[in-house]
Design an enzyme around this catalytic site. Sequence first.
Site, short mmCIF file in Angstrom:
data_model
loop_
_atom_site.label_atom_id
_atom_site.label_comp_id
_atom_site.label_asym_id
_atom_site.label_seq_id
_atom_site.Cartn_x
_atom_site.Cartn_y
_atom_site.Cartn_z
N SER A 184 0.82 -1.22 0.00
CA SER A 184 0.00 0.00 0.00
C SER A 184 0.85 1.26 0.00
CB SER A 184 -0.95 0.00 1.21
OG SER A 184 -0.23 -0.02 2.42
N GLU A 214 2.61 0.35 14.94
CA GLU A 214 2.92 1.73 14.56
C GLU A 214 3.77 2.47 15.59
OE1 GLU A 214 0.04 0.25 14.09
OE2 GLU A 214 -0.07 0.30 11.89
N PHE A 238 -3.52 5.23 10.83
CA PHE A 238 -2.85 4.46 11.88
C PHE A 238 -1.52 5.08 12.30
CE2 PHE A 238 -5.18 1.04 9.41
CZ PHE A 238 -6.29 1.10 10.23
N ARG A 289 -4.16 8.19 -2.11
CA ARG A 289 -4.10 7.19 -3.17
C ARG A 289 -5.14 7.50 -4.26
NH1 ARG A 289 -4.65 2.04 -0.10
NH2 ARG A 289 -4.79 0.96 -2.09
#
Length: 319
Positions: free
Chosen positions: A41, A62, A87, A171
């Site tokens: 991603s 994270e 996140f 995106r």
Amino acid sequence: MNAATSEPKLYDCRDAFTATLEAMAAENNRIVAVCNDSVGSSKLTGFRDRFPERLINVGIAEQALVGAGAGLANGGKIPFVCGAACFLTARALEQIKADVAYSDTNVKLVGISSGMAYGELGPTHHSTEDFAWVRAIPNVAVVAPCDNAETAAAVAFAAEFKGPIFLRLSRVGVPQLLPDNHKFELGKADTLRDGVDVTIIANGVLTHRAMLAAEKLAGAGVEARVLNMASVRPIDDEAIVKAAEETGAIVTCEEHTIFGGLGSAVAEVVVETRPVLMKRLGVPGIFPPTGSANFLLDEFGMSPDGIAAAARDLIERKA
């Protein structure tokens, strides 16, 4: 431009990010990438294949992601810490504050698929608070490029910049608005269209919608100024004051809650320097529902027609 449909070509800014990152890494072995099980991603597959020893994948962790980035920076590396914006900011905000900002550590935070880009995955994956969260923390520059050219320029800038920076990348495909040789300047807005009747200020995926709104307004005899405000912190006070003085009305557009983001940053400058009528377009203090990013932007009044309508309303009110 697509000759068959007359529609502009759309670019995924993640491609510009990784192409620039790979090119810089080939010249500078201090550049490394850190990700949270997000090689695909974040579009880091090519980086991984070319520089396997310089991609650190910490898994879905994270807080460790940001901590690892801070450690690499303290060891002399230039880490680009990549993860889904929702996140990266929400789960690791304490590490961003304590490990990166408080220490003024040379970490490049890259929030991928920002705003409502995850669309159908719903409110848990929408990142409509990240401007507000990160902008409130000292020492961190906050940047949301509007297209592929600005993304490439901002990534190159970030690598040379000494200190923390948060790059917010979507995106969702956008047309190219800026030239290939665009030079990014932190704290400076780009005037994409001049005008005297109203100013529209946007960034990220909203900038091209602001331009379309200005074209619609021009068809009705209204000259709208369009500012691409990629740099949210620091923000271009001078451009905002000039817009307030010369156009008398400002509309802001952002893929973010209207609280604490671009609109708030602009309003802070306006109220302290040159108060004028303003309209903040964004998510109106709710959890955005499930739906594609483009659908949700339209639903929250940020279609080109919606932006144009907000501008016309301000012009009528100041008359």
